[in-house]
Design an enzyme around this catalytic site. Structure first.
Site, PDB file in Angstrom:
ATOM      1  CB  CYS A  34      -1.000  -0.079   1.129  1.00  0.00           C
ATOM      2  SG  CYS A  34      -0.207   0.155   2.925  1.00  0.00           S
ATOM      3  CG  HIS A  62      -4.556  -0.363   4.022  1.00  0.00           C
ATOM      4  ND1 HIS A  62      -3.697  -0.814   3.056  1.00  0.00           N
ATOM      5  CD2 HIS A  62      -5.500   0.448   3.075  1.00  0.00           C
ATOM      6  CE1 HIS A  62      -4.300  -0.944   1.822  1.00  0.00           C
ATOM      7  NE2 HIS A  62      -5.393  -0.129   1.797  1.00  0.00           N
ATOM      8  CG  HIS A  81      -6.753   0.314  -1.607  1.00  0.00           C
ATOM      9  ND1 HIS A  81      -6.969  -0.171  -0.563  1.00  0.00           N
ATOM     10  CD2 HIS A  81      -7.537  -0.022  -2.632  1.00  0.00           C
ATOM     11  CE1 HIS A  81      -8.015  -0.816  -0.865  1.00  0.00           C
ATOM     12  NE2 HIS A  81      -8.531  -0.859  -1.815  1.00  0.00           N
TER      13      HIS A  81
END
Length: 377
Positions: free
Chosen positions: A289, A337, A349
């Site tokens: 990520c 994240h 993402h």
């Protein structure tokens, strides 16, 4: 005449057959035992919802451990470079020191042969630690000014070399510790992912289908929430335009500059859609990520830190209602994240192991999962 036959107690046998009272109790006991036996395995097996939660938690823990891995990897690279620089410096200084010793030795030997110096002068010049002799004023008094200069330079270089050797030794120790942290973080990630895969492998085809249905429902709810946010943002923007004075209608230069950079970052991120999530990856074939957001903003000329808990401090925090395309959206209390906001409640993402870079609602894991929004650059 009254009968002397005794009445039979309830539950005794009559012609080999149990009376109803005892038969009912026995059948009930058998049924309960059967139910208990059948229920025991089911109680040991987690429900589908529990499996889903465990797998999600393991993926999140793995992502958090991935950040620790990325941080340790980055530190290891920097420390290895520092160690290499120090060792190169030590090697150069040692070579220079050896050359100086040879020169001093040759000079002292020549003086000894001609009788220009006392024998202990040669010993002094050839010693491993001439500083011990340096303080002996009787000897120093017999040295010429040239000799004294050569000795001063040698002692100074020796002291500097020893200091660099100590620095290199300390850096090597730090590098060893960071490498240990790197191995620990890597093992943690691998263990979490292996446990998640094991849990999923134990599901039946029917359970996997139900799990997919649950995931679809979550995605539909997330899309609905994203649409609501898009409507709210559009309404707020329209209201601002209607109430703004004419001289305020032009966006500040900084906003224009940010929009230009954000457009480049988003163009890069869109080009990565479909590439696999791989923990610790920074491209170009796969990403985790923070590796994706770092690479996207690098394409726009902005250097972001490697890990999420550093990226969250690499800009200005804004409210979710004020989020603009290009902003970074962070998730969970441990900031494990991050995604790149594209507008209308959506982001690009790299989600998790087994998934691919994709567009998805910022509410993919519920509204409570959203930690903050940061505007880099």
């Amino acid at each position: 005449m009254a009968s002397h036959r005794k009445s039979r107690p309830v539950g005794t046998r009559v012609a080999g057959i149990r009376t109803p009272g005892l038969a009912t109790a026995a059948l009930t006991s058998v049924a309960l035992l059967s139910q208990s036996a059948n229920a025991a395995p089911a109680d040991d097996k987690p429900s589908l919802e529990e499996v889903e939660k465990k797998v999600d938690d393991l993926y999140r823990q793995a992502e958090s451990a991935t950040d620790s891995y990325n941080s340790a990897k980055e530190k290891t690279a920097k420390q290895r470079k520092q160690v290499d620089t120090l060792l190169d410096d030590v090697a150069r200084r040692t070579q220079k020191l050896n050359a100086a010793r040879e020169e001093l030795g040759s000079f002292a030997a020549a003086q000894y042969r001609t009788g220009a110096a006392a024998p202990d002068t040669a010993t002094f010049l050839l010693a491993d630690t001439p500083q011990d002799y340096f303080d002996q004023t009787q000897l120093m008094g017999r040295l010429t000014s040239r000799q004294k200069g050569m000795v001063d330079d040698y002692v100074s270089e020796q002291s500097a070399t020893m200091k660099k050797r100590q620095e290199a030794s300390q850096s090597l120790q730090t590098l060893s510790e960071t490498q240990s942290d790197l191995r620990t973080a890597k093992a943690t990630v691998q263990k979490k992912l292996a446990t998640a895969r094991e849990l999923l492998s134990e599901l039946t085809a029917q359970e996997k289908a139900r799990l997919a249905a649950i995931e679809k429902q979550k995605q539909e709810e997330a899309a609905r929430k994203a649409a609501e946010l898009a409507q709210q943002q559009a309404a707020a923007e329209q209201a601002a335009q209607e109430t703004a004075a004419p001289q305020e209608s032009t966006a500040p230069a900084t906003d224009s500059s940010y929009a230009t950079k954000a457009a480049k970052a988003l163009a890069f991120a869109r080009a990565q859609i479909g590439k696999p999530y791989v923990w610790g990856a920074t491209g170009p074939d796969s990403y985790d990520c923070s590796g994706l957001t770092q690479a996207a903003w690098k394409a726009a000329g902005v250097d972001l830190p490697r890990v999420t808990y550093d990226q969250v401090n690499a800009g200005t925090t804004v409210s979710l209602a004020d989020a603009q395309p290009g902003d970074l959206v962070f998730f969970y209390d441990d900031i494990s994240h991050v995604g790149l906001y594209i507008g209308n409640g959506m982001m690009i993402h790299a989600p998790k192991p087994g998934a691919y870079v994709r567009e998805e609602s910022i509410y993919y894991d519920g509204e409570s999962a959203i930690h903050s929004v940061v505007r880099p650059a």
